[in-house]
Each structure stands twice: as structure tokens, then as C-alpha cells.
Design an enzyme around this catalytic site. Structure first.
Site, short mmCIF file in Angstrom:
data_model
loop_
_atom_site.label_atom_id
_atom_site.label_comp_id
_atom_site.label_asym_id
_atom_site.label_seq_id
_atom_site.Cartn_x
_atom_site.Cartn_y
_atom_site.Cartn_z
N ASP A 244 3.86 9.61 0.08
CA ASP A 244 4.62 9.19 1.25
C ASP A 244 5.87 8.44 0.78
OD1 ASP A 244 3.12 6.86 0.39
OD2 ASP A 244 3.76 5.93 2.27
N GLY B 48 0.82 -1.19 0.00
CA GLY B 48 0.00 0.00 0.00
C GLY B 48 0.86 1.24 0.00
N THR B 49 0.22 2.37 -0.27
CA THR B 49 0.91 3.65 -0.34
C THR B 49 -0.13 4.75 -0.37
OG1 THR B 49 2.55 4.93 -1.55
CG2 THR B 49 0.98 3.68 -2.84
N THR B 50 0.32 5.97 -0.36
CA THR B 50 -0.55 7.14 -0.54
C THR B 50 0.13 8.09 -1.50
OG1 THR B 50 -1.47 6.96 1.70
CG2 THR B 50 -1.74 9.06 0.56
N LYS C 29 8.70 7.93 -4.46
CA LYS C 29 7.55 7.42 -5.20
C LYS C 29 7.08 8.36 -6.29
CE LYS C 29 5.89 4.70 -1.28
NZ LYS C 29 4.76 4.39 -0.40
#
Length: 289
Positions: free
Chosen positions: A66, A49-51, A82
Site C-alpha cells: 500500500d 503500520g503498513t501492508t 514502499k
């Protein structure tokens, strides 16, 4: 004197079969199995996961993300990057499998460079997004996981596109991708305006990612902020997500002001609503429908 002569130590035999890692030949798919079906049935299930977010406004395109890279419940890297530059006026956010994202951005950089050499100019942001979606759509159904927001500035001005590995290509003003995107969308939908100033856009992007890292276990680390202008992209800042969230909690925001207005006084009588309703409109009807 050698170590093995002192304590009878023997170097481990690297040719022996490891009790933890299989031999190279054991990775072959058994006979009679379809490779795709075998990987879906017996392959690893690694959650990630990531944002990441991006939005377009009158002064360009803002991209923020993030920096936590996770593999299941394991934080592989707390300070990864990212947001990947493609060329001077184009960059993209990465969400999904890290290896797939990096590889496909290298392919995109190569193809855009070749087109620039043939045509004498770089393709538009829409052309780059369409090219990436067409190339990845050929591998649909093969566990390719790439979700990106292409942010750029071309002859038509600032542009923003969302591209997914199944060939999806969408144009919009706001995109948030990753497991923390629902929390980021909540902040963006409340504070986004196209005519924002640059500092307001920076504050909104940082606030959205910081709140997402607070609620999403797979997001964290720091908050990277990029700004795509007419002159090219610019790396604005990197702030620690926890420190940023702590500072945001100390600021008086519209949520706290609304809560103070809606809090009843000590006498038990609530304040009148500020949405233009008369007191009689809030009465509960006693008759059944």
C-alpha cells in the site's frame, strides 16, 4: 513603506524559546541516565503500520504494497513508495520506520555496488539478504525498526528472503509484513499456487493488499505492484485501494459461490454437504461421553 511602520508589526524573535518545541540543548540525556533506558521510558510512542507482501512463482517474484505512511493516528503521506529498487534484478519492500528503511537500503545499495566492483559481479539474493541482516544485527536493541522482503532473480532463479532488524533472515515462497499482514495472509493462503500465470499472480497480489487496506486502519491509499523477471524488475501498476476493493466486491468469487451452495432452500431443508460426508455423519450424538 514597511509593514511595521503601518501597523506597528514586529517580526517574531526566532531566538526566543518556543512554547511548543524545546531548545536544542534540552534533547541531551540527563546525567546518570543510560540513553537507551531514557528513550524507552520517556521517548515518544508512535504507532505505525503498513501492508507489504511478496511471493515467488514460476514467472518470477511479485511484490506489492500500500502507499499510506502514518505517524500515530496521523496520515503523513497517502502516496508514498514502499517498494525500493536496489539494482536491476533486486528490490525490497519496506515496513517499519520509514527513515530507517530508506537509510539501510542506501547502505545496502552502496555495499552491493562495492562488492560488484571488487568481484566483477553482483552478489546473489541470498548474499544480499545475509549482508543486510549482519549489518543491522549490530544495532539490536537500539529501537531500529526495519522489516523487509528482498525479491530478486539471480543465477539460481527467482528468490525471496525476509530480513528483520534483529538479524533474522528467512527464505520462503510467501511473506507479508506489516500491521495488515494477517488479512493479506488470509487471501494469499487461499489463492496462492506456484504454477500461476502472470495475470493470476497480479490479481492475487492486488486482492490481498486491497482486502488488507479495508480492515487495517494504518494501511490505505493505493496498491503498488512490481514484478521481478529474469530480465529485471518491472513496475506494473498503481491502483486506488478503495476503487480496487469496490470492483472486487462486484466480482463473483469462490466465497460467494460457496455461500450460495450452503444456503438452505425455502422449505427449510439444507442441501447435502459437498465434502463427501453421509447425512448420518452429521447427527449429534445424544449419549454423553
Amino acid at each position: 513603506m514597511a509593514l511595521q511602520d503601518v501597523c506597528k508589526w514586529q517580526a517574531p524573535d526566532t531566538q526566543e524559546t518556543s512554547p511548543h518545541l524545546p531548545q536544542a540543548g534540552s534533547w541531551a540525556v540527563p546525567r546518570g541516565w543510560d540513553p537507551q533506558a531514557f528513550l524507552q521510558t520517556h521517548g515518544p510512542r508512535l504507532a505505525h503500520g503498513t501492508t507489504t507482501l511478496a511471493f515467488r512463482f514460476r514467472h518470477g517474484v511479485i511484490a506489492a504494497a500500500d502507499t499510506r505512511s502514518s505517524c500515530g493516528n496521523y496520515v503523513e503521506c497517502p502516496a508514498s513508495r514502499k517498494v525500493i529498487p536496489v539494482h536491476q534484478h533486486l528490490l525490497g519492500t519496506t515496513s517499519g520506520t520509514s527513515a530507517d528503511c530508506v537509510m539501510w537500503y542506501r547502505v545496502l545499495q552502496r555495499e552491493l555496488r562495492l562488492r560488484a566492483l571488487r568481484e566483477g559481479q553482483l552478489p546473489s539474493v541470498a548474499g544480499a539478504a545475509k549482508l543486510l541482516s549482519v549489518m543491522m544485527s549490530r544495532y539490536r536493541g537500539l529501537d531500529l525498526c526495519v522489516a523487509t522482503a528482498l525479491c530478486g532473480w539471480d543465477r539460481s532463479g527467482p528468490a525471496l528472503f525476509y530480513v528483520y532488524s534483529d538479524g533474522t533472515c528467512l527464505q520462503g515462497d510467501i511473506f507479508s509484513v506489516g500491521s495488515g499482514s494477517p488479512y493479506a495472509y488470509g487471501v494469499l493462503d487461499r489463492g496462492y499456487r506456484y504454477d500461476m500465470s502472470t495475470q493470476e499472480a497480479y490479481a492475487l497480489a492486488r486482492r490481498a493488499v486491497a482486502h488488507a487496506t479495508r480492515r487495517d486502519a494504518y494501511s490505505g491509499g493505493s496498491v503498488d505492484l512490481f514484478h521481478v523477471r529474469e530480465s529485471g524488475w518491472e513496475y506494473v501498476s498503481r491502483h486506488d485501494a478503495w476503487v480496487l476493493y469496490s470492483e472486487l466486491q462486484k466480482l463473483p468469487g469462490p466465497e460467494k459461490e460457496w455461500e450460495e451452495e450452503a444456503t438452505p432452500d425455502r422449505a427449510g431443508e439444507g442441501r447435502e454437504p459437498s465434502v463427501g460426508l453421509a447425512p448420518g455423519d452429521l447427527k449429534v450424538p445424544t449419549e454423553r461421553l
